[in-house]
Design a protein around this motif. Structure first.
Motif, short mmCIF file in Angstrom:
data_model
loop_
_atom_site.label_atom_id
_atom_site.label_comp_id
_atom_site.label_asym_id
_atom_site.label_seq_id
_atom_site.Cartn_x
_atom_site.Cartn_y
_atom_site.Cartn_z
N VAL A 195 0.83 -1.20 0.00
CA VAL A 195 0.00 0.00 0.00
C VAL A 195 0.88 1.26 0.00
O VAL A 195 0.65 2.19 -0.78
CB VAL A 195 -0.97 0.00 1.21
CG1 VAL A 195 -1.67 1.34 1.36
CG2 VAL A 195 -1.99 -1.12 1.07
N ASN A 196 1.89 1.27 0.86
CA ASN A 196 2.80 2.42 0.89
C ASN A 196 3.55 2.57 -0.42
O ASN A 196 3.74 3.69 -0.92
CB ASN A 196 3.79 2.28 2.05
CG ASN A 196 3.18 2.65 3.38
OD1 ASN A 196 2.10 3.22 3.46
ND2 ASN A 196 3.86 2.29 4.44
N LEU A 197 3.98 1.47 -1.00
CA LEU A 197 4.71 1.55 -2.27
C LEU A 197 3.82 2.01 -3.42
O LEU A 197 4.27 2.77 -4.29
CB LEU A 197 5.39 0.22 -2.59
CG LEU A 197 6.56 -0.15 -1.68
CD1 LEU A 197 7.12 -1.52 -2.05
CD2 LEU A 197 7.64 0.91 -1.71
N VAL A 198 2.56 1.59 -3.42
CA VAL A 198 1.62 2.09 -4.43
C VAL A 198 1.46 3.59 -4.27
O VAL A 198 1.45 4.35 -5.25
CB VAL A 198 0.26 1.36 -4.34
CG1 VAL A 198 -0.81 2.08 -5.14
CG2 VAL A 198 0.40 -0.08 -4.81
N GLY A 199 1.35 4.05 -3.01
CA GLY A 199 1.29 5.49 -2.76
C GLY A 199 2.51 6.22 -3.27
O GLY A 199 2.41 7.30 -3.87
N VAL A 200 3.68 5.66 -3.05
CA VAL A 200 4.93 6.26 -3.52
C VAL A 200 4.93 6.35 -5.04
O VAL A 200 5.29 7.38 -5.62
CB VAL A 200 6.16 5.48 -3.00
CG1 VAL A 200 7.43 5.92 -3.72
CG2 VAL A 200 6.32 5.67 -1.51
N VAL A 201 4.49 5.28 -5.70
CA VAL A 201 4.46 5.28 -7.17
C VAL A 201 3.49 6.34 -7.68
O VAL A 201 3.80 7.08 -8.63
CB VAL A 201 4.08 3.88 -7.71
CG1 VAL A 201 3.75 3.92 -9.19
CG2 VAL A 201 5.20 2.90 -7.44
N LEU A 202 2.33 6.46 -7.05
CA LEU A 202 1.36 7.48 -7.47
C LEU A 202 1.92 8.90 -7.27
O LEU A 202 1.79 9.76 -8.15
CB LEU A 202 0.04 7.32 -6.72
CG LEU A 202 -0.77 6.07 -7.06
CD1 LEU A 202 -1.96 5.93 -6.11
CD2 LEU A 202 -1.24 6.12 -8.51
N LEU A 203 2.54 9.12 -6.13
CA LEU A 203 3.12 10.43 -5.86
C LEU A 203 4.29 10.72 -6.80
O LEU A 203 4.44 11.85 -7.28
CB LEU A 203 3.58 10.51 -4.40
CG LEU A 203 2.45 10.48 -3.36
CD1 LEU A 203 3.01 10.20 -1.98
CD2 LEU A 203 1.66 11.78 -3.39
N LEU A 204 5.09 9.71 -7.08
CA LEU A 204 6.21 9.87 -8.01
C LEU A 204 5.69 10.19 -9.41
O LEU A 204 6.27 11.03 -10.11
CB LEU A 204 7.07 8.61 -8.03
CG LEU A 204 8.36 8.67 -8.82
CD1 LEU A 204 9.27 9.76 -8.28
CD2 LEU A 204 9.07 7.33 -8.77
N THR A 205 4.60 9.55 -9.80
CA THR A 205 3.98 9.85 -11.10
C THR A 205 3.55 11.30 -11.17
O THR A 205 3.77 11.98 -12.18
CB THR A 205 2.78 8.92 -11.33
OG1 THR A 205 3.22 7.56 -11.26
CG2 THR A 205 2.13 9.17 -12.68
N MET A 206 2.96 11.79 -10.09
CA MET A 206 2.54 13.20 -10.06
C MET A 206 3.76 14.12 -10.14
O MET A 206 3.73 15.14 -10.83
CB MET A 206 1.72 13.48 -8.81
CG MET A 206 0.37 12.78 -8.80
SD MET A 206 -0.50 12.93 -7.22
CE MET A 206 -0.91 14.66 -7.22
N LEU A 207 4.81 13.77 -9.41
CA LEU A 207 6.04 14.59 -9.45
C LEU A 207 6.65 14.60 -10.85
O LEU A 207 7.07 15.65 -11.33
CB LEU A 207 7.06 14.05 -8.46
CG LEU A 207 7.03 14.61 -7.06
CD1 LEU A 207 8.00 13.85 -6.17
CD2 LEU A 207 7.33 16.08 -7.03
#
Length: 178
Positions: free
Chosen positions: A4-16
């Motif tokens: 779950v945390n890694l999916v969040g990181v990937v989503l945030l990284l995509t936004m960045l």
């Protein structure tokens, strides 16, 4: 949990990455800082989880550093949220010398957390490298509440006495996000 945390990181990284290379206004820089803080918080959360149960002295020390980063980044996130609200509502406003005063709750909470390996106030780590909440953990939430109240007061004031024309949805987003 880790997924779950890694999916969040990937989503945030995509936004960045989506925002990379674009000319950004001040509020967008603050927004990117919030994304980065949130990514680091999720990674630190995973670090606390992964270090659990590994009781080598060096790993216990590392877990303390990860916990300090985790809790300090939460205060920094809130600070960047208020900067974002200020920039969004008042694009020409510059903090200047007031930056220190705005940063003070985050700095105070970071100092409180940094003392925790000695005091155990915000958290403790036992000999098995297990994280436990400290008896005064709620003190950390005070910084977040201060930032939340300040940003909400700014948005409410601007909503009631607007300095420029805005869509109602913008106010709703700024109210709802925290």
């Amino acid at each position: 949990y880790i997924e779950v945390n890694l999916v969040g990181v990937v989503l945030l990284l995509t936004m960045l990455l989506y925002a990379r290379g674009r000319r950004l206004g001040i509020e967008q820089r603050d927004f990117r800082r919030m994304l980065l803080c949130n990514m680091l918080i999720l990674l630190a959360d995973n670090g606390i989880y992964l270090l659990r149960g590994h009781s080598a002295p060096g790993l216990i020390a590392l877990n303390h550093l990860v916990c300090i980063a985790y809790f300090s980044l939460n205060g920094l996130f809130c600070y960047n949220w208020v900067r974002y609200v200020l920039a969004r509502l008042y694009p020409r406003y510059r903090l200047g010398r007031r930056t220190f005063w705005l940063l003070l709750p985050a700095l105070a909470s970071a100092a409180f957390v940094a003392s925790s390996p000695l005091t155990g106030w915000a958290y403790t780590i036992d000999s098995g490298n297990e994280y436990h909440r400290g008896p005064l953990l709620l003190v950390l939430f005070l910084a977040a509440i201060v930032y939340w109240l300040f940003s909400t007061a700014l948005v409410l004031r601007e909503y009631l006495y607007p300095t420029r024309s805005r869509e109602k949805a913008e106010y709703r987003t700024l109210f709802a996000f925290p």
